[in-house]
Motif scaffolding. Structure first.
Motif, PDB file in Angstrom:
ATOM      1  N   UNK A  12     -53.190  -1.396  65.266  1.00 32.65           N
ATOM      2  CA  UNK A  12     -53.846  -0.788  64.104  1.00 32.65           C
ATOM      3  C   UNK A  12     -53.571   0.719  64.042  1.00 32.65           C
ATOM      4  N   UNK A  13     -53.618   1.375  65.186  1.00 27.22           N
ATOM      5  CA  UNK A  13     -53.377   2.821  65.222  1.00 27.22           C
ATOM      6  C   UNK A  13     -51.939   3.133  64.842  1.00 27.22           C
ATOM      7  N   UNK A  14     -50.998   2.318  65.313  1.00 22.61           N
ATOM      8  CA  UNK A  14     -49.595   2.589  64.980  1.00 22.61           C
ATOM      9  C   UNK A  14     -49.337   2.378  63.494  1.00 22.61           C
ATOM     10  N   UNK A  15     -50.005   1.400  62.874  1.00 23.27           N
ATOM     11  CA  UNK A  15     -49.874   1.212  61.422  1.00 23.27           C
ATOM     12  C   UNK A  15     -50.414   2.419  60.673  1.00 23.27           C
ATOM     13  N   UNK A  16     -51.570   2.915  61.106  1.00 27.14           N
ATOM     14  CA  UNK A  16     -52.174   4.089  60.466  1.00 27.14           C
ATOM     15  C   UNK A  16     -51.261   5.304  60.594  1.00 27.14           C
ATOM     16  N   UNK A  18     -48.058   5.311  61.126  1.00 29.21           N
ATOM     17  CA  UNK A  18     -46.830   5.077  60.379  1.00 29.21           C
ATOM     18  C   UNK A  18     -47.009   5.476  58.915  1.00 29.21           C
ATOM     19  N   UNK A  19     -48.145   5.124  58.324  1.00 28.86           N
ATOM     20  CA  UNK A  19     -48.422   5.505  56.939  1.00 28.86           C
ATOM     21  C   UNK A  19     -48.507   7.026  56.793  1.00 28.86           C
ATOM     22  N   UNK A  20     -49.173   7.651  57.747  1.00 26.19           N
ATOM     23  CA  UNK A  20     -49.317   9.103  57.695  1.00 26.19           C
ATOM     24  C   UNK A  20     -47.955   9.788  57.834  1.00 26.19           C
ATOM     25  N   UNK A  21     -47.152   9.320  58.778  1.00 27.44           N
ATOM     26  CA  UNK A  21     -45.822   9.900  58.977  1.00 27.44           C
ATOM     27  C   UNK A  21     -44.972   9.720  57.739  1.00 27.44           C
ATOM     28  N   UNK A  24     -45.962  12.270  54.930  1.00 32.16           N
ATOM     29  CA  UNK A  24     -45.478  13.631  55.128  1.00 32.16           C
ATOM     30  C   UNK A  24     -43.966  13.713  54.941  1.00 32.16           C
ATOM     31  N   UNK A  25     -43.231  12.779  55.535  1.00 35.29           N
ATOM     32  CA  UNK A  25     -41.774  12.849  55.472  1.00 35.29           C
ATOM     33  C   UNK A  25     -41.256  12.649  54.053  1.00 35.29           C
ATOM     34  N   UNK A  26     -41.835  11.710  53.316  1.00 36.16           N
ATOM     35  CA  UNK A  26     -41.347  11.480  51.952  1.00 36.16           C
ATOM     36  C   UNK A  26     -41.740  12.634  51.036  1.00 36.16           C
ATOM     37  N   UNK A  72     -48.219  16.094  64.655  1.00 35.33           N
ATOM     38  CA  UNK A  72     -47.142  15.484  65.445  1.00 35.33           C
ATOM     39  C   UNK A  72     -46.252  14.545  64.646  1.00 35.33           C
ATOM     40  N   UNK A  73     -46.111  14.797  63.357  1.00 29.90           N
ATOM     41  CA  UNK A  73     -45.132  14.067  62.561  1.00 29.90           C
ATOM     42  C   UNK A  73     -43.761  14.663  62.834  1.00 29.90           C
ATOM     43  N   UNK A  74     -43.717  15.993  62.916  1.00 22.49           N
ATOM     44  CA  UNK A  74     -42.488  16.716  63.229  1.00 22.49           C
ATOM     45  C   UNK A  74     -42.662  17.437  64.561  1.00 22.49           C
ATOM     46  N   UNK A  75     -41.598  17.498  65.325  1.00 24.80           N
ATOM     47  CA  UNK A  75     -41.577  18.350  66.511  1.00 24.80           C
ATOM     48  C   UNK A  75     -41.544  19.791  66.023  1.00 24.80           C
TER      49      UNK A  75
END
Length: 93
Positions: A12-16, A18-21, A24-26, A72-75
């Motif tokens: 569940x945390x990885x899905x959350x 993933x959506x957040x990342x 930001x990236x898009x 922590x989406x981007x280094x």
């Protein structure tokens, strides 16, 4: 399929995350495209209005990159590289 409680929670945390990342990236990619388009417009017209518009878009890109770096989406070095590249593009005009 996950068999224990902690593995289910991690899914569940990885899905959350993933959506957040992805958000930001898009958003950064979309704003970068708009910035490049506005930069081309500014190169041809050289009007102060177009420069302000380009600067506003650049500031919003900086904001999103900084927030993404904080979450922590981007280094931090990746964030700095992206910002420096955009600033250099604006400076060459």
């Amino acid at each position: 399929m996950a068999n224990n409680k902690s593995a289910k929670k991690r899914i569940l945390i990885s899905k959350r995350n993933n959506l957040q990342n992805r958000f930001y990236k898009s958003a950064v990619k979309t704003l970068t495209k708009r910035f490049l388009k506005d930069l081309e417009t500014y190169k041809t017209s050289q009007s102060s209005n177009d420069k302000e518009k380009t600067q506003i878009v650049l500031n919003s890109i900086y904001s999103l990159i900084d927030k993404g770096s904080k979450k922590n989406v981007y280094h931090k070095n990746t964030a700095s590289r992206k910002k420096a590249k955009l600033a250099a593009l604006l400076k060459t005009v």
